[in-house]
Motif scaffolding. Structure first.
Motif, PDB file in Angstrom:
ATOM      1  N   ASP A 187       0.839  -1.193   0.000  1.00 37.93           N
ATOM      2  CA  ASP A 187       0.000   0.000   0.000  1.00 37.93           C
ATOM      3  C   ASP A 187       0.877   1.247   0.000  1.00 37.93           C
ATOM      4  O   ASP A 187       2.022   1.236   0.492  1.00 37.93           O
ATOM      5  CB  ASP A 187      -0.891   0.027   1.250  1.00 37.93           C
ATOM      6  N   ILE A 188       0.342   2.316  -0.538  1.00 38.36           N
ATOM      7  CA  ILE A 188       1.017   3.615  -0.455  1.00 38.36           C
ATOM      8  C   ILE A 188       0.617   4.271   0.862  1.00 38.36           C
ATOM      9  O   ILE A 188      -0.580   4.505   1.118  1.00 38.36           O
ATOM     10  CB  ILE A 188       0.634   4.512  -1.644  1.00 38.36           C
ATOM     11  N   LEU A 189       1.595   4.516   1.695  1.00 37.92           N
ATOM     12  CA  LEU A 189       1.317   5.196   2.965  1.00 37.92           C
ATOM     13  C   LEU A 189       1.159   6.698   2.757  1.00 37.92           C
ATOM     14  O   LEU A 189       0.276   7.326   3.342  1.00 37.92           O
ATOM     15  CB  LEU A 189       2.453   4.932   3.961  1.00 37.92           C
ATOM     16  N   SER A 190       2.019   7.260   1.946  1.00 39.15           N
ATOM     17  CA  SER A 190       1.947   8.709   1.712  1.00 39.15           C
ATOM     18  C   SER A 190       2.704   9.055   0.435  1.00 39.15           C
ATOM     19  O   SER A 190       3.597   8.328  -0.002  1.00 39.15           O
ATOM     20  CB  SER A 190       2.539   9.482   2.891  1.00 39.15           C
ATOM     21  N   CYS A 191       2.310  10.175  -0.163  1.00 43.57           N
ATOM     22  CA  CYS A 191       3.008  10.756  -1.328  1.00 43.57           C
ATOM     23  C   CYS A 191       3.219  12.238  -1.051  1.00 43.57           C
ATOM     24  O   CYS A 191       2.345  12.897  -0.474  1.00 43.57           O
ATOM     25  CB  CYS A 191       2.157  10.636  -2.590  1.00 43.57           C
ATOM     26  N   TRP A 192       4.324  12.755  -1.469  1.00 45.27           N
ATOM     27  CA  TRP A 192       4.512  14.206  -1.426  1.00 45.27           C
ATOM     28  C   TRP A 192       5.541  14.632  -2.463  1.00 45.27           C
ATOM     29  O   TRP A 192       6.325  13.824  -2.955  1.00 45.27           O
ATOM     30  CB  TRP A 192       4.918  14.666  -0.022  1.00 45.27           C
ATOM     31  N   LEU A 193       5.515  15.913  -2.792  1.00 52.77           N
ATOM     32  CA  LEU A 193       6.456  16.493  -3.745  1.00 52.77           C
ATOM     33  C   LEU A 193       7.594  17.140  -2.982  1.00 52.77           C
ATOM     34  O   LEU A 193       7.363  18.020  -2.140  1.00 52.77           O
ATOM     35  CB  LEU A 193       5.761  17.525  -4.635  1.00 52.77           C
ATOM     36  N   GLN A 194       8.792  16.693  -3.247  1.00 49.53           N
ATOM     37  CA  GLN A 194       9.985  17.285  -2.658  1.00 49.53           C
ATOM     38  C   GLN A 194      10.531  18.274  -3.686  1.00 49.53           C
ATOM     39  O   GLN A 194      11.296  17.920  -4.593  1.00 49.53           O
ATOM     40  CB  GLN A 194      11.010  16.189  -2.334  1.00 49.53           C
ATOM     41  N   THR A 195      10.098  19.528  -3.593  1.00 45.59           N
ATOM     42  CA  THR A 195      10.322  20.477  -4.680  1.00 45.59           C
ATOM     43  C   THR A 195      11.785  20.862  -4.871  1.00 45.59           C
ATOM     44  O   THR A 195      12.218  21.120  -5.989  1.00 45.59           O
ATOM     45  CB  THR A 195       9.497  21.752  -4.457  1.00 45.59           C
ATOM     46  N   ASN A 196      12.564  20.898  -3.777  1.00 44.28           N
ATOM     47  CA  ASN A 196      13.963  21.329  -3.936  1.00 44.28           C
ATOM     48  C   ASN A 196      14.774  20.341  -4.752  1.00 44.28           C
ATOM     49  O   ASN A 196      15.625  20.734  -5.562  1.00 44.28           O
ATOM     50  CB  ASN A 196      14.611  21.574  -2.565  1.00 44.28           C
ATOM     51  N   THR A 197      14.528  19.049  -4.573  1.00 46.00           N
ATOM     52  CA  THR A 197      15.241  18.035  -5.347  1.00 46.00           C
ATOM     53  C   THR A 197      14.407  17.496  -6.506  1.00 46.00           C
ATOM     54  O   THR A 197      14.844  16.606  -7.233  1.00 46.00           O
ATOM     55  CB  THR A 197      15.678  16.872  -4.446  1.00 46.00           C
ATOM     56  N   GLN A 198      13.191  18.032  -6.674  1.00 47.37           N
ATOM     57  CA  GLN A 198      12.332  17.739  -7.828  1.00 47.37           C
ATOM     58  C   GLN A 198      11.924  16.264  -7.891  1.00 47.37           C
ATOM     59  O   GLN A 198      12.084  15.608  -8.920  1.00 47.37           O
ATOM     60  CB  GLN A 198      13.025  18.196  -9.122  1.00 47.37           C
ATOM     61  N   TYR A 199      11.379  15.773  -6.785  1.00 46.46           N
ATOM     62  CA  TYR A 199      10.911  14.387  -6.710  1.00 46.46           C
ATOM     63  C   TYR A 199       9.437  14.329  -6.333  1.00 46.46           C
ATOM     64  O   TYR A 199       8.937  15.156  -5.554  1.00 46.46           O
ATOM     65  CB  TYR A 199      11.655  13.597  -5.630  1.00 46.46           C
ATOM     66  N   LEU A 200       8.780  13.294  -6.842  1.00 44.34           N
ATOM     67  CA  LEU A 200       7.589  12.752  -6.210  1.00 44.34           C
ATOM     68  C   LEU A 200       8.071  11.619  -5.317  1.00 44.34           C
ATOM     69  O   LEU A 200       8.725  10.691  -5.803  1.00 44.34           O
ATOM     70  CB  LEU A 200       6.596  12.228  -7.256  1.00 44.34           C
ATOM     71  N   VAL A 201       7.788  11.711  -4.037  1.00 45.52           N
ATOM     72  CA  VAL A 201       8.205  10.686  -3.079  1.00 45.52           C
ATOM     73  C   VAL A 201       6.994   9.820  -2.732  1.00 45.52           C
ATOM     74  O   VAL A 201       5.943  10.336  -2.325  1.00 45.52           O
ATOM     75  CB  VAL A 201       8.776  11.315  -1.787  1.00 45.52           C
ATOM     76  N   VAL A 202       7.121   8.521  -2.926  1.00 47.79           N
ATOM     77  CA  VAL A 202       6.054   7.568  -2.616  1.00 47.79           C
ATOM     78  C   VAL A 202       6.578   6.624  -1.538  1.00 47.79           C
ATOM     79  O   VAL A 202       7.522   5.859  -1.772  1.00 47.79           O
ATOM     80  CB  VAL A 202       5.629   6.774  -3.869  1.00 47.79           C
ATOM     81  N   HIS A 203       5.955   6.688  -0.349  1.00 46.72           N
ATOM     82  CA  HIS A 203       6.378   5.839   0.757  1.00 46.72           C
ATOM     83  C   HIS A 203       5.400   4.671   0.890  1.00 46.72           C
ATOM     84  O   HIS A 203       4.177   4.863   0.931  1.00 46.72           O
ATOM     85  CB  HIS A 203       6.424   6.637   2.060  1.00 46.72           C
ATOM     86  N   LEU A 204       5.940   3.445   0.932  1.00 47.16           N
ATOM     87  CA  LEU A 204       5.128   2.232   0.886  1.00 47.16           C
ATOM     88  C   LEU A 204       5.042   1.555   2.259  1.00 47.16           C
ATOM     89  O   LEU A 204       5.922   1.716   3.105  1.00 47.16           O
ATOM     90  CB  LEU A 204       5.717   1.253  -0.131  1.00 47.16           C
ATOM     91  N   SER A 205       3.998   0.741   2.413  1.00 45.11           N
ATOM     92  CA  SER A 205       3.798   0.031   3.683  1.00 45.11           C
ATOM     93  C   SER A 205       4.770  -1.131   3.839  1.00 45.11           C
ATOM     94  O   SER A 205       5.109  -1.519   4.966  1.00 45.11           O
ATOM     95  CB  SER A 205       2.352  -0.494   3.757  1.00 45.11           C
ATOM     96  N   ASN A 206       5.217  -1.720   2.713  1.00 45.44           N
ATOM     97  CA  ASN A 206       6.179  -2.816   2.728  1.00 45.44           C
ATOM     98  C   ASN A 206       7.193  -2.590   1.617  1.00 45.44           C
ATOM     99  O   ASN A 206       7.019  -1.720   0.742  1.00 45.44           O
ATOM    100  CB  ASN A 206       5.481  -4.171   2.530  1.00 45.44           C
ATOM    101  N   LYS A 207       8.232  -3.395   1.609  1.00 44.18           N
ATOM    102  CA  LYS A 207       9.298  -3.204   0.649  1.00 44.18           C
ATOM    103  C   LYS A 207       9.024  -3.926  -0.670  1.00 44.18           C
ATOM    104  O   LYS A 207       8.462  -5.024  -0.702  1.00 44.18           O
ATOM    105  CB  LYS A 207      10.630  -3.683   1.240  1.00 44.18           C
ATOM    106  N   LEU A 208       9.443  -3.297  -1.748  1.00 44.57           N
ATOM    107  CA  LEU A 208       9.402  -3.930  -3.058  1.00 44.57           C
ATOM    108  C   LEU A 208      10.479  -4.999  -3.128  1.00 44.57           C
ATOM    109  O   LEU A 208      11.541  -4.865  -2.506  1.00 44.57           O
ATOM    110  CB  LEU A 208       9.623  -2.886  -4.158  1.00 44.57           C
ATOM    111  N   LYS A 209      10.226  -6.042  -3.924  1.00 39.21           N
ATOM    112  CA  LYS A 209      11.142  -7.180  -3.958  1.00 39.21           C
ATOM    113  C   LYS A 209      12.085  -7.101  -5.148  1.00 39.21           C
ATOM    114  O   LYS A 209      11.650  -6.841  -6.272  1.00 39.21           O
ATOM    115  CB  LYS A 209      10.339  -8.480  -4.021  1.00 39.21           C
ATOM    116  N   PRO A 210      13.362  -7.371  -4.935  1.00 37.74           N
ATOM    117  CA  PRO A 210      14.326  -7.378  -6.040  1.00 37.74           C
ATOM    118  C   PRO A 210      13.932  -8.389  -7.112  1.00 37.74           C
ATOM    119  O   PRO A 210      13.456  -9.503  -6.806  1.00 37.74           O
ATOM    120  CB  PRO A 210      15.637  -7.762  -5.361  1.00 37.74           C
TER     121      PRO A 210
END
Length: 933
Positions: free
Chosen positions: A122-145
């Motif tokens: 699940d996506i816990l939160s999203c925000w725009l980090q404007t100084n480094t020009q990112y969309l940051v997507v924080h997840l509830s669990n880790k993605l798998k290699p």
């Protein structure tokens, strides 16, 4: 665009909780990364992407909406990127800049899914980090290699006129205002158009769909495969779907939506099209570009030994463009002045610009696009290579022009001056020192393009072109569709060197490192009495503090091609240490000349006796010395004099032979160097004498062209002679040769009397326009402005715009500068050129300096800080240096490398004038009696 809450208690509570969630995530990340310390920042505070995720392909739909009735210019879009997880992570960082992202499903600005139906955190939160020009997507669990995921976003952006990302450009045709939607992703503007992993190593395949107004044409990197008229949200639109791109970097993606018309042909298996305004195509302005593109493409396919990998090669002339051109794979963009050539009014210079820039951009299709440098710290290898190969490609397309010789004037001469400043920089920097977008953009300078081309030309010369090309082919084949670092090329060249038993004093990498990793270049000094040869870094102002960026400066491995009394030596002699001995160079009777054909990137000084013998040769039979070396001798001497290595009168003595010279390259070299004397002396009592001296030099050549071209009514057959005809007319009028001023003023007056019938030869127009406006008054200036606003030929508009800056009236020059404050008269792309041209005019320098200080915020926003370099070129007094320092401090530019170079140059100018004004004045007075009037 994201959904907005109304002002109510529930919305306020939701906002507070969301902000608290983000704050908690930031805190936890910082603690996890630092162990409670303060040494490491969060991942989203780094300007470089982490290596955890890698894109595979994008599906992008964009809808540019250009409503001229309401002046509403925006685009909407959606993007789905399939990426693979390389390292376990619960964060997705993807570049976004100046986009409004839509909140999806009432929750987040992105939606995540798995490619193979795997578990999706699940996506816990999203925000725009404007100084480094990112969309940051924080997840509830880790993605798998090893697993693939898909991130979907919807967004809206402005089609601004800022020449970056997806933007708009305007033009008038048949009295109708028309809008073009254009892209410029390079170097970091793809993120302004859609969320993406916007780094050159993050290559992917792009599937593009464009929605646009019915009747307009959409272009992208791939060939159009499906064009349908559909309805979207009740609006009738045309949907163009393109074939997927090859695997490539995001900065190479491109779009155009316009009502342009193409010229097209099929060259082998490749569809070739030149797109431009309909009127320009109807007038035949795209024909030359289309005609030379096929031969250039053929040459490059043979040169690289790799077929052009795309089905089509589109080239588009756009009204407003930040760079001169951009090598988007399959859809190259150009400023109109660079691509279009009008046979009725364009000059041979315009024609050469067209063939050379096409060769440069098509060279990138392989070197840069097929194989891409990993990071922007090695821009020089990409741009320097394309600059070098552009001469080869253009020479193939126009074999009678001897265009390869022009690299000395167009690239080497200018960058030798810049690279002789202590504030210069190496070709290649540490990767972690180039991270900010503005640092990346700053890499695209004369060092990367011109020094890069010169160093690669030197490498090709000492390896031999055949060995160089064989190594290049292996490099491109091995790394196709992937990324490299500069040392990869050295390794592939070294393999060919060893396979062909090429004799080198060291490996290719060891030889090249000092040229690439440290700033500057050597001054090679040859003592023909003892046969001693030595090297040291050449610094234009020896009083400057020189500090190396390396722990210890290495000596350059200098390849010396040389000749003795006109006889070229067959073998290269290598100077590997600070000092060595070559007994064959000893001579008290014969002259020695090193760096034959300027094949190496360095300057040469000799003992006084050898200089005397070389000057004697120039004045008795100058053609014994190769053409480029005659230009080199003038350039080296004037710059050695500026650095106080030789006396300035020695350089002036060398220039006297020009009364016998008819070659364009030596003459252009001399006039470039005399220009510095003009800049320094035009406010001193030496100026009239300098004018007299130039008239003396130029008169024999002026008479030659007057006699051989039927009183200037004919154009010489040879390309270089055409250049020199323009050269001499411009120089003679500038030196106030009365016949020249009368001639050009009369031609211009006839045109003013009959504006519909311009009989001035196209090649001569830039010189004639400038001379007539300079000698004339308000009437000539207003006529030129009127012709500029009426002309539909980009090259003619460029000549007229340049002429407006030649006026001797400060009020008119200020009025011209005021046009740079809006886009109503001038295009934004032309503003910096206008400001620089006015500053170059001796009547306009103070006007331009005052103007940029009064309007700095606007000028800096549109044209950047480097404009200061153009405006202060003739600064040469302590008062001007103090003005410059005060201004730099006032606007906060102290740390700018461009400003450091300007300050250093100004200090050098002050010192030069103090040491040289009197000796030059004395020399000019001594030679005054021989002046021809």
């Amino acid at each position: 665009m994201g959904k907005h809450c109304g002002v109510n208690r529930l919305c306020f509570l939701g906002t507070v909780l969301a902000l608290a969630s983000v704050a908690t995530i930031v805190t936890l990340w910082t603690i996890a990364l630092t162990g409670g310390g303060d040494d490491v920042t969060a991942p989203w505070d780094s300007y470089r992407l982490p290596s955890a995720l890698f894109p595979l392909h994008y599906n992008i739909t964009l809808w540019p909406q250009l409503d001229t009735s309401t002046n509403t210019y925006l685009f909407t879009g959606s993007s789905s990127v399939l990426f693979q997880c390389e390292v376990e992570t619960d964060l997705i960082l993807i570049h976004v800049n100046k986009l409004n992202l839509t909140t999806l499903d009432g929750s987040h600005m992105a939606r995540l899914s798995a490619a193979a139906g795997d578990f999706v955190p699940d996506i816990l939160s999203c925000w725009l980090q404007t100084n480094t020009q990112y969309l940051v997507v924080h997840l509830s669990n880790k993605l798998k290699p090893g697993h693939s995921y898909q991130l979907y976003t919807e967004f809206r952006g402005e089609l601004a006129d800022d020449l970056a990302g997806f933007y708009r450009s305007e033009y008038i045709e048949d009295g109708v205002r028309k809008i073009v939607a254009i892209s410029q992703m390079h170097p970091t503007h793809a993120r302004k158009t859609f969320p993406c992993f916007d780094e050159p190593a993050m290559k992917a395949v792009f599937h593009i769909t464009l929605l646009h107004t019915p009747g307009s044409v959409a272009l992208s990197n791939g060939l159009e495969k499906d064009v349908l008229n559909i309805t979207v949200d009740g609006v009738n639109v045309t949907q163009t779907v393109f074939e997927p791109t090859e695997k490539m970097s995001s900065y190479l993606l491109a779009f155009v939506v316009s009502d342009y018309t193409p010229l097209q042909t099929t060259h082998g298996d490749t569809l070739m099209r030149v797109w431009a305004r309909t009127k320009a195509i109807e007038q035949g302005q795209g024909a030359y570009a289309l005609n030379v593109s096929g031969p250039i493409l053929d040459f490059l396919q043979l040169y690289y030994n790799i077929s052009y990998p795309l089905k089509k090669a589109d080239q588009v002339a756009v009204p407003d463009f930040y760079f001169g051109a951009m090598e988007n794979w399959g859809l190259v963009m150009y400023r109109e002045t660079k691509l279009l050539y009008d046979p009725m009014s364009s000059s041979n210079g315009n024609k050469e610009t067209t063939v050379a820039i096409i060769a440069h951009e098509l060279a990138h299709m392989w070197f840069g696009n097929l194989v891409t440098l990993r990071w922007w710290n090695e821009v020089w290898l990409n741009e320097g290579f394309a600059s070098y190969v552009s001469y080869l490609g253009a020479d193939h397309a126009e074999p009678t022009w001897n265009i390869k010789d022009l690299i000395f004037l167009n690239d080497i001469q200018g960058v030798l001056e810049v690279d002789s400043l202590s504030s210069s920089h190496p070709l290649s920097s540490e990767e972690d020192s180039i991270v900010l977008p503005e640092q990346i953009l700053a890499q695209f300078d004369i060092i990367s393009y011109s020094k890069g081309a010169a160093v690669l030309r030197m490498l090709s010369d000492f390896l031999s072109e055949s060995v160089f090309v064989e190594g290049l082919r292996g490099y491109l084949t091995h790394f196709s569709y992937s990324n490299t670092v500069g040392t990869d090329l050295w390794e592939h060249l070294q393999m060919v060197v060893e396979n062909n038993s090429v004799s080198l004093p060291q490996s290719v990498g060891v030889i090249m490192n000092p040229w690439v990793l440290q700033e500057g270049y050597p001054l090679v000094t040859i003592d023909t009495i003892q046969g001693k040869v030595s090297q040291r870094r050449f610094i234009l102002n020896p009083e400057e503090q020189v500090t190396s960026r390396l722990p210890r400066r290495a000596e350059w491995a200098v390849p010396l091609r040389w000749m003795k009394d006109g006889e070229a030596q067959t073998e290269i002699w290598w100077l590997m240490e600070k000092e060595d001995v070559n007994l064959d160079m000893r001579s008290r009777a014969s002259w020695v000349l090193a760096n034959v054909n300027m094949s190496g990137f360095y300057r040469v000084n000799y003992d006084f006796g050898n200089w005397e013998r070389l000057l004697t040769q120039l004045n008795t039979d100058h053609q014994i010395i190769p053409l480029i070396n005659r230009a080199q001798l003038i350039d080296d001497l004037f710059n050695l004099a500026r650095a106080q290595v030789v006396p300035t009168p020695l350089a002036l003595r060398a220039s006297t032979y020009l009364q016998q010279e008819k070659g364009y390259i030596p003459w252009r070299s001399a006039l470039n160097n005399l220009q510095y004397l003009y800049l320094m002396l035009d406010r001193t009592e030496a100026y009239p004498l300098l004018q007299d001296y130039l008239r003396k030099l130029i008169t024999p050549l002026y008479i030659h062209y007057n006699n051989t071209t039927d009183n200037w009514r004919q154009t010489p057959e040879q390309h270089m002679d055409q250049y020199n005809q323009v050269n001499v007319l411009h120089a003679a009028c500038r030196a106030s040769l009365s016949d020249c001023v009368s001639l050009t003023s009369d031609w211009f007056r006839r045109w003013m009397d009959n504006p519909e019938n311009n009989t001035i030869l196209p090649n001569l127009r830039p010189a004639v326009y400038c001379s007539a406006v300079s000698a004339g008054g308000n009437a000539e200036w207003e006529f030129t402005l009127d012709q500029f606003t009426r002309s539909t030929v980009s090259s003619e508009r460029s000549h007229l715009l340049s002429a407006l800056s030649c006026s001797s009236d400060a009020g008119l020059l200020h009025r011209l500068l005021s046009f740079t404050l809006s886009s109503s008269v001038l295009r934004w792309q032309d503003g910096a050129t206008v400001i620089a041209s006015v500053a170059e005019n001796r009547h306009g320098n103070n006007v331009s300096w005052t103007f940029i200080r009064e309007h700095w915020e606007h000028i800096h926003t549109h044209y950047g800080s480097s404009i200061i370099s153009e405006v202060t070129e003739r600064f040469s007094t302590p008062d001007e240096l103090q003005q410059l320092k005060d201004f730099v401090e006032q606007v906060g530019l102290e740390s700018s490398s461009a400003v450091e170079q300007v300050l250093e140059r100004t200090r050098a100018n002050i010192r030069w004038l103090q040491h040289n004004k009197e000796p030059i004045l004395h020399w000019l007075q001594q030679n005054q009696e021989t002046v021809l009037h």
